[in-house]
Motif scaffolding. Sequence first.
Motif, PDB file in Angstrom:
ATOM      1  N   LYS A 152      -5.650  16.935   7.217  1.00  0.00           N
ATOM      2  CA  LYS A 152      -5.952  18.201   7.891  1.00  0.00           C
ATOM      3  C   LYS A 152      -6.198  18.001   9.374  1.00  0.00           C
ATOM      4  CE  LYS A 152      -9.179  19.199   4.902  1.00  0.00           C
ATOM      5  NZ  LYS A 152     -10.304  19.854   4.173  1.00  0.00           N
ATOM      6  N   ASP A 153      -6.741  16.837   9.754  1.00  0.00           N
ATOM      7  CA  ASP A 153      -7.049  16.597  11.164  1.00  0.00           C
ATOM      8  C   ASP A 153      -5.920  15.905  11.910  1.00  0.00           C
ATOM      9  OD1 ASP A 153      -7.241  14.164   9.923  1.00  0.00           O
ATOM     10  OD2 ASP A 153      -9.185  13.603  10.799  1.00  0.00           O
ATOM     11  N   GLY A 154      -4.768  15.745  11.263  1.00  0.00           N
ATOM     12  CA  GLY A 154      -3.615  15.137  11.928  1.00  0.00           C
ATOM     13  C   GLY A 154      -3.057  13.959  11.149  1.00  0.00           C
ATOM     14  N   LEU A 155      -2.123  13.235  11.767  1.00  0.00           N
ATOM     15  CA  LEU A 155      -1.529  12.076  11.111  1.00  0.00           C
ATOM     16  C   LEU A 155      -2.524  10.920  11.070  1.00  0.00           C
ATOM     17  CD1 LEU A 155       2.064  12.128  12.656  1.00  0.00           C
ATOM     18  CD2 LEU A 155       1.350  12.919  10.392  1.00  0.00           C
ATOM     19  N   ALA A 156      -2.413  10.095  10.027  1.00  0.00           N
ATOM     20  CA  ALA A 156      -3.323   8.965   9.864  1.00  0.00           C
ATOM     21  C   ALA A 156      -2.537   7.763   9.340  1.00  0.00           C
ATOM     22  CB  ALA A 156      -4.440   9.323   8.879  1.00  0.00           C
ATOM     23  N   LEU A 157      -3.004   6.561   9.682  1.00  0.00           N
ATOM     24  CA  LEU A 157      -2.351   5.339   9.249  1.00  0.00           C
ATOM     25  C   LEU A 157      -2.286   5.260   7.724  1.00  0.00           C
ATOM     26  CD1 LEU A 157      -3.830   2.549  11.564  1.00  0.00           C
ATOM     27  CD2 LEU A 157      -1.436   3.244  11.411  1.00  0.00           C
ATOM     28  N   GLY A 158      -1.130   4.892   7.202  1.00  0.00           N
ATOM     29  CA  GLY A 158      -0.978   4.636   5.783  1.00  0.00           C
ATOM     30  C   GLY A 158      -1.238   3.172   5.478  1.00  0.00           C
ATOM     31  N   PRO A 159      -0.978   2.735   4.242  1.00  0.00           N
ATOM     32  CA  PRO A 159      -1.215   1.334   3.897  1.00  0.00           C
ATOM     33  C   PRO A 159      -0.171   0.372   4.444  1.00  0.00           C
ATOM     34  CG  PRO A 159      -0.338   2.510   2.018  1.00  0.00           C
ATOM     35  CD  PRO A 159      -0.584   3.540   3.088  1.00  0.00           C
ATOM     36  N   GLY A 160       0.998   0.900   4.832  1.00  0.00           N
ATOM     37  CA  GLY A 160       2.090   0.040   5.287  1.00  0.00           C
ATOM     38  C   GLY A 160       1.711  -0.972   6.359  1.00  0.00           C
ATOM     39  N   PRO A 161       1.025  -0.551   7.437  1.00  0.00           N
ATOM     40  CA  PRO A 161       0.654  -1.512   8.474  1.00  0.00           C
ATOM     41  C   PRO A 161      -0.241  -2.643   7.965  1.00  0.00           C
ATOM     42  CG  PRO A 161       0.480   0.731   9.304  1.00  0.00           C
ATOM     43  CD  PRO A 161       0.723   0.836   7.835  1.00  0.00           C
ATOM     44  N   PHE A 162      -1.098  -2.357   6.993  1.00  0.00           N
ATOM     45  CA  PHE A 162      -2.003  -3.373   6.459  1.00  0.00           C
ATOM     46  C   PHE A 162      -1.257  -4.325   5.517  1.00  0.00           C
ATOM     47  CE2 PHE A 162      -4.396   0.363   7.626  1.00  0.00           C
ATOM     48  CZ  PHE A 162      -5.417  -0.170   8.405  1.00  0.00           C
ATOM     49  N   VAL A 163      -0.332  -3.773   4.724  1.00  0.00           N
ATOM     50  CA  VAL A 163       0.512  -4.618   3.881  1.00  0.00           C
ATOM     51  C   VAL A 163       1.326  -5.567   4.751  1.00  0.00           C
ATOM     52  CG1 VAL A 163       2.409  -4.656   2.216  1.00  0.00           C
ATOM     53  CG2 VAL A 163       0.662  -2.875   2.066  1.00  0.00           C
ATOM     54  N   THR A 164       1.915  -5.023   5.811  1.00  0.00           N
ATOM     55  CA  THR A 164       2.743  -5.826   6.702  1.00  0.00           C
ATOM     56  C   THR A 164       1.927  -6.914   7.386  1.00  0.00           C
ATOM     57  OG1 THR A 164       4.209  -3.942   7.059  1.00  0.00           O
ATOM     58  CG2 THR A 164       4.328  -5.716   8.667  1.00  0.00           C
ATOM     59  N   ALA A 165       0.684  -6.611   7.733  1.00  0.00           N
ATOM     60  CA  ALA A 165      -0.187  -7.615   8.355  1.00  0.00           C
ATOM     61  C   ALA A 165      -0.430  -8.780   7.402  1.00  0.00           C
ATOM     62  CB  ALA A 165      -1.517  -6.981   8.760  1.00  0.00           C
ATOM     63  N   LEU A 166      -0.684  -8.484   6.124  1.00  0.00           N
ATOM     64  CA  LEU A 166      -0.903  -9.548   5.145  1.00  0.00           C
ATOM     65  C   LEU A 166       0.380 -10.345   4.904  1.00  0.00           C
ATOM     66  CD1 LEU A 166      -3.188  -7.680   2.573  1.00  0.00           C
ATOM     67  CD2 LEU A 166      -3.855  -9.586   4.056  1.00  0.00           C
ATOM     68  N   GLU A 167       1.508  -9.662   4.876  1.00  0.00           N
ATOM     69  CA  GLU A 167       2.786 -10.361   4.733  1.00  0.00           C
ATOM     70  C   GLU A 167       2.997 -11.318   5.901  1.00  0.00           C
ATOM     71  OE1 GLU A 167       5.823  -7.373   2.402  1.00  0.00           O
ATOM     72  OE2 GLU A 167       5.377  -6.911   4.495  1.00  0.00           O
ATOM     73  N   TYR A 168       2.735 -10.834   7.093  1.00  0.00           N
ATOM     74  CA  TYR A 168       2.941 -11.626   8.307  1.00  0.00           C
ATOM     75  C   TYR A 168       2.020 -12.844   8.328  1.00  0.00           C
ATOM     76  CZ  TYR A 168       2.695 -12.843  13.277  1.00  0.00           C
ATOM     77  OH  TYR A 168       2.705 -13.525  14.469  1.00  0.00           O
ATOM     78  N   ALA A 169       0.743 -12.623   7.986  1.00  0.00           N
ATOM     79  CA  ALA A 169      -0.244 -13.695   8.074  1.00  0.00           C
ATOM     80  C   ALA A 169      -0.014 -14.788   7.034  1.00  0.00           C
ATOM     81  CB  ALA A 169      -1.655 -13.126   7.917  1.00  0.00           C
ATOM     82  N   THR A 170       0.551 -14.425   5.880  1.00  0.00           N
ATOM     83  CA  THR A 170       0.701 -15.384   4.784  1.00  0.00           C
ATOM     84  C   THR A 170       2.146 -15.802   4.538  1.00  0.00           C
ATOM     85  OG1 THR A 170       0.847 -13.570   3.174  1.00  0.00           O
ATOM     86  CG2 THR A 170      -1.347 -14.478   3.617  1.00  0.00           C
ATOM     87  N   ASP A 171       3.065 -15.261   5.327  1.00  0.00           N
ATOM     88  CA  ASP A 171       4.488 -15.584   5.185  1.00  0.00           C
ATOM     89  C   ASP A 171       4.968 -15.316   3.760  1.00  0.00           C
ATOM     90  OD1 ASP A 171       6.925 -16.346   6.256  1.00  0.00           O
ATOM     91  OD2 ASP A 171       6.673 -18.450   5.715  1.00  0.00           O
ATOM     92  N   THR A 172       4.513 -14.179   3.210  1.00  0.00           N
ATOM     93  CA  THR A 172       4.930 -13.769   1.871  1.00  0.00           C
ATOM     94  C   THR A 172       5.534 -12.368   1.947  1.00  0.00           C
ATOM     95  OG1 THR A 172       2.749 -12.851   1.385  1.00  0.00           O
ATOM     96  CG2 THR A 172       3.152 -15.116   0.694  1.00  0.00           C
ATOM     97  N   LYS A 173       6.105 -11.942   0.851  1.00  0.00           N
ATOM     98  CA  LYS A 173       6.698 -10.618   0.772  1.00  0.00           C
ATOM     99  C   LYS A 173       6.066  -9.855  -0.377  1.00  0.00           C
ATOM    100  CE  LYS A 173       9.857  -8.119   2.850  1.00  0.00           C
ATOM    101  NZ  LYS A 173       9.718  -7.821   4.287  1.00  0.00           N
ATOM    102  N   ALA A 174       5.625  -8.644  -0.102  1.00  0.00           N
ATOM    103  CA  ALA A 174       5.004  -7.828  -1.142  1.00  0.00           C
ATOM    104  C   ALA A 174       6.052  -7.275  -2.104  1.00  0.00           C
ATOM    105  CB  ALA A 174       4.234  -6.677  -0.511  1.00  0.00           C
TER     106      ALA A 174
END
Length: 259
Positions: A152-174
């Motif tokens: 209601k208050d506008g657009l908000a971050l979804g889980p994608g950026p956090f999933v991608t951060a974990l993928e990047y940090a651990t060199d894995t793929k979700a």
Amino acid sequence: MAARRALRAVLVDLNGTLHIEDAAVPGAQEALKRLRGTSVMVRFVTNTTKESKRDLLERLKKLEFDISEDEIFTSLTAARNLVEQKQVRPLLLVDDRALPDFKGIQTSDPNAVVIGLAPEHFHYQTLNQAFRLLLDGAPLIAIHKARYYKRKDGLALGPGPFVTALEYATDTKATVVGKPEKTFFLEALRGTGCEPEEAVMIGDDCRDDVGGAQDVGMLGILVKTGKYRAADEEKVSPPPYLTCESFPHAVDHILQHLL
């Protein structure tokens, strides 16, 4: 792509398409009634991870939508199915309101990470716990990877950026289980007995709703409500079968041109 067949099923996204949080899209209830007055089967597919299916159904009923629980297929359901198949004990990075959908799943001494939209859990300590599990070889299961969603208050971050951060940090793929994964749409259709070429998907997300549906052979209708932003229809190839103002307009088109 297979030849098109007579339309037998319509898949409908929920948040952003029928409603935005606790407000219905204008005219959506009446449009749904008109769609139900035809011979097509209607199913509701959602990446929502903020609440259990039961809570989601209660929200929809309060908004006066005529929907039954067995018509809803959620990414939470798909994630639980995968956890059971893999026989793992997940660290659940999901909203507390979504936990009922994982009732009975063993979570002590976790050896897997399941991540959805959980703003209250997206802090350093918890994400670092997930990071360490993944470094030790735990699988990463992403309920979905949406970039953002509409509140209601506008657009908000979804889980994608956090999933991608974990993928990047651990060199894995979700392993992603929600839209736009092909298996998600096929599972949603499985109970209808319909082939993708006999179905259409209506949603507000050009990639997850429309792009994903069209990748399996469905028609995709993009609505300009919810998270839609100008020129979104240009972000997927092939472009949406139709881009229209809202769910009622999508139903109008179906009634006039696809039945």
